[in-house]
Design a protein around this motif. Structure first.
Motif, short mmCIF file in Angstrom:
data_model
loop_
_atom_site.label_atom_id
_atom_site.label_comp_id
_atom_site.label_asym_id
_atom_site.label_seq_id
_atom_site.Cartn_x
_atom_site.Cartn_y
_atom_site.Cartn_z
N ASP A 92 0.78 -1.25 -0.09
CA ASP A 92 0.18 0.00 0.04
C ASP A 92 0.94 1.31 0.04
O ASP A 92 0.78 2.14 0.99
N LEU A 93 1.52 1.53 -1.09
CA LEU A 93 2.58 2.60 -1.14
C LEU A 93 1.84 3.91 -2.06
O LEU A 93 2.22 4.87 -1.63
N GLY A 94 0.97 3.49 -3.08
CA GLY A 94 0.24 4.64 -3.51
C GLY A 94 1.33 5.01 -4.70
O GLY A 94 2.05 4.24 -5.34
N TYR A 95 1.48 6.19 -4.72
CA TYR A 95 2.80 6.96 -5.48
C TYR A 95 3.43 7.59 -4.34
O TYR A 95 3.55 8.08 -3.43
N LEU A 96 4.87 7.19 -4.68
CA LEU A 96 6.14 7.44 -3.59
C LEU A 96 7.27 7.58 -4.84
O LEU A 96 7.80 6.97 -5.57
N ASP A 106 18.06 14.68 1.22
CA ASP A 106 17.54 14.18 2.43
C ASP A 106 16.49 13.07 2.06
O ASP A 106 15.49 13.42 1.37
N ASN A 107 16.91 12.04 2.30
CA ASN A 107 15.74 10.66 1.87
C ASN A 107 14.97 10.04 3.05
O ASN A 107 14.58 9.07 3.07
N SER A 108 14.77 11.02 3.95
CA SER A 108 13.76 10.52 4.88
C SER A 108 12.33 10.36 4.45
O SER A 108 11.55 9.23 5.31
N GLY A 109 11.95 10.65 3.20
CA GLY A 109 10.67 10.17 2.79
C GLY A 109 10.77 8.85 2.42
O GLY A 109 9.58 8.04 2.22
N ALA A 110 11.91 8.07 2.05
CA ALA A 110 12.05 6.71 2.14
C ALA A 110 11.66 5.94 2.98
O ALA A 110 11.57 4.67 3.27
N ALA A 111 11.63 6.41 4.26
CA ALA A 111 11.13 5.69 5.73
C ALA A 111 9.81 4.95 5.45
O ALA A 111 9.92 3.38 5.82
N ARG A 112 9.05 5.18 4.51
CA ARG A 112 7.75 4.28 4.32
C ARG A 112 7.93 3.02 3.70
O ARG A 112 7.50 2.25 3.80
#
Length: 202
Positions: free
Chosen positions: A128-132, A146-152
Motif C-alpha cells: 500500500d504505497l500509492g505514489y512515492l 534528504d531521503n527521510s521520505g524513504a522511511a515508508r
C-alpha cells in the motif's frame, strides 16, 4: 522499468525510448492488471540545483538536459496512472549506481549495489504505497539529498561513499568547473551556455 536511454542523447531518441516507451509500460500494466511499477527516475531530473543545496523530495524540478527532462515527465506520468487508474509507483531518483565511488561527486551521489538491491526489494514488498518518490542513494555522509521520505519503504541503506573518500580526495576532480557547480555533474555542463554569452545586446 530500466529500458530507457540512460544518457544525454538527441531529443527524438529520448522521446521514443523514454517517453513513448514508458507509456507502453504503463498501458501494458493497466491492461494486465499489474498493481505496481518501479520506475527508474534519475538525479538528473534535479541536476541544475547547486551542489550546496540539500534537497528534499518536494524540491523543484531542475533537469540538466533532455534525459533529465524525460525523468520529470516520467514521474508525472507515474502520478497520473496512480490518480486515474490506481497503479502504484515507486519513482527512484537514482544517483551514481556503480560498484564503488571513483570521483568527488560520487561522495554525494553514490548508490551501492547492495543498497540498490535492498531498495528494489523494499519497493516490491512493502504494501500500500500509492505514489512515492525516493532518492536512490546510499547512506553517504556528504549526500546532496534528504531521503527521510524513504522511511515508508523501510529502506535502510548500509553503504557509505565516505569509506572511499581518502583515495578519491587524493585525486584531481575530473569534472570541469560547470560540472562541479551543479548536482548533475557532467550532464549539467553538456551544451551549457556560459553566462557571458547569454542575453546578448541587440
Amino acid at each position: 522499468h530500466l529500458a530507457g536511454t540512460s544518457v544525454e542523447r538527441p531529443l527524438p531518441e529520448i522521446i521514443e525510448n523514454n517517453l513513448r516507451g514508458l507509456v507502453e509500460v504503463y498501458e501494458g500494466a493497466r491492461r494486465h492488471g499489474v498493481r505496481r511499477i518501479i520506475f527508474a527516475s534519475s538525479n538528473h531530473a534535479i541536476g541544475m540545483h547547486p551542489v550546496e543545496d540539500k534537497l528534499t523530495l518536494d524540491c523543484d524540478f531542475r533537469p540538466d538536459g533532455f534525459y533529465g527532462l524525460s525523468k520529470v515527465w516520467g514521474e508525472a506520468l507515474a502520478r497520473m496512472y496512480w490518480d486515474k487508474h490506481g497503479i502504484e509507483s515507486v519513482c527512484i531518483r537514482i544517483g551514481s549506481c556503480i560498484e564503488k565511488p571513483t570521483e568527488f561527486r560520487h561522495l554525494s551521489t553514490w548508490l551501492g549495489f547492495e543498497d540498490l538491491l535492498h531498495l528494489i526489494e523494499q519497493s516490491i514488498n512493502v504494501p500500500d504505497l500509492g505514489y512515492l518518490v525516493v532518492w536512490g542513494v546510499s547512506n553517504n555522509t556528504r549526500s546532496y539529498w534528504d531521503n527521510s521520505g524513504a522511511a515508508r519503504l523501510g529502506y535502510r541503506p548500509g553503504q557509505n561513499a565516505e569509506d572511499y573518500a581518502a583515495d578519491i580526495l587524493a585525486q584531481a576532480n575530473p569534472l570541469d568547473a560547470t560540472a562541479q557547480r551543479y548536482q548533475g555533474g557532467s550532464f549539467a555542463s553538456f551544451d551549457f551556455t556560459a553566462q557571458e554569452r547569454r542575453n546578448p545586446q541587440r
